[in-house]
Motif scaffolding. Structure first.
Motif: not given
Length: 383
Positions: A50, A351-353, A355-356, A44, A348-349, A363, A46-47
């Motif tokens: 990381i 990838g998180y954005l 993802n959602i 993903t 990190l931010v 992002a 997010g992965d």
């Protein structure tokens, strides 16, 4: 140790090759290889964030460690060992499927790239200073862009030959070994010694120095989101392998010539204005990469990213040293930490954005907005 009269270009070329391996390949080749890894391994965003952040944590720690005096007298052997380690770590990336293993390998690669960056600059810049050829520093920094462009050609040729991401990492290892052999020949001496080091006074956290560090940290956050995910953005828009290669290639070519292109303006307006203007130009490119339709958006984003990120990095250090001229090494260490924290948080931010939201638009626009804010801090930090 003295520097021979005919050696400045050789040292600058040695710096170019070192930077190409350390940064263009060892650090940034993850960007063009990432989309295939995400597809084949089901990673993903997010992965991916990381894994990318692990590399930047390693870079931060490596840069801080390299800033101490332990390597004095052994700079060249440490650079050579770090080049070999970078090649080995690229090869190891081809052998795993684990996010944890990938993260560990990229962390170690970050440490190696920081050692090469700091210690190779110590060698090269000392010889250029003796020869009064400071202009050749642009050749040294151009290695980052040259390595990025070369990595795009490698990944494109690999895809055209039907190879996958594992073969990409093997190719990166081969290129790194070739770079190692070139550096062994080009950087045959260590740095020029000018006498005993003097103890620098502690950093004084004046309001202006605080502002330039905020700007530098925001720059690390803003640029790295696009530098990590721009090829994944092209992949998500079905741009195809040729478009992915083209975007990363123009990024590298622009980066290779960026220091030369900005030099006249830097002499005219100084580092504070260049940092601020560079961040605004980069913000425009970052936003364009998702707001304009492909291929125009990603290509423009790649060009403006390449034209600015090395220049902002170098000019930021100049700005910090202008504010605290008595503590140049401590200034570099503090600003590297600020920059490093920003670029650790960025993926990190981002990838998180992604993802959602299901895409990289939010992002990327957050990165562009942060760069505009950082430009304001940089401009206000000038005396």
């Amino acid at each position: 140790m003295t520097s021979s009269a005919n050696s400045p270009v050789r040292f600058a070329l040695g710096g170019l090759v070192t930077m190409a391996v350390a940064m263009g390949i060892g650090r940034f080749i993850f960007t063009p290889i990432l989309p295939a890894m995400m597809t084949d391994l089901g990673l993903t965003p997010g992965d991916a964030g990381i894994i990318a952040s692990a590399n930047y944590v390693g870079y931060l720690i490596g840069a801080i460690i390299a800033g101490y005096g332990w390597a004095s007298g052994i700079e060249r052997p440490v650079v050579i060992v770090s080049l070999a380690a970078s090649a080995a770590l690229c090869l190891a990336m081809s052998l795993s499927d684990s996010i944890l293993v990938f993260s560990i390998l990229r962390f170690l690669a970050g440490v190696a790239s920081a050692f090469m960056l700091v210690l190779a600059a110590t060698i090269v810049f000392s010889h250029l200073a003796v020869a009064k050829r400071h202009d050749l520093q642009a050749m040294h920094f151009g290695g980052v862009g040259a390595g990025i462009a070369l990595s795009s050609v490698l990944v494109a040729a690999s895809a055209a030959s039907g190879f996958g991401w594992r073969q990409d990492w093997i190719g990166a290892a081969v290129l790194s070994v070739l770079g190692l052999l070139a550096v062994v020949w080009l950087l045959r001496e260590g740095p020029v010694r000018t006498g005993a080091d003097t103890k620098e006074p502690p950093v004084r956290w004046t309001p202006d120095f605080l502002k330039i560090n905020i700007a530098y940290g925001v720059f690390g956050f803003g640029y790295i989101i696009t530098a990590t995910f721009i090829i994944a953005i092209v992949r998500s828009s079905n741009g195809g392998a040729s478009m992915e290669a083209l975007v990363w290639f123009v990024t590298g070519v622009a980066a290779a010539f960026s220091v030369w292109l900005w030099a006249p303006l830097l002499r005219r307006v100084g580092p504070f204005a260049v940092v601020a203007l560079g961040m605004l130009v980069q913000a425009a490119g970052v936003a364009a990469s998702v707001l304009l339709p492909p291929p125009v958006g990603p290509i423009l984003g790649g060009i403006l990213l390449g034209l600015t990120f090395i220049v902002i990095t170098a000019s930021g250090f100049q700005a910090g040293r202008a504010l605290l001229p008595q503590s140049p090494r401590r200034v570099m260490a503090v600003m590297t930490a600020a920059f490093g924290i920003g670029q650790i948080i960025g993926p990190l931010v981002g990838g998180y954005l992604a993802n959602i939201t299901g895409n990289f638009t939010a992002a990327t626009l957050a990165a562009a907005a942060s760069l505009v804010i950082g430009a304001g801090f940089a401009f206000l930090s000038r005396r």
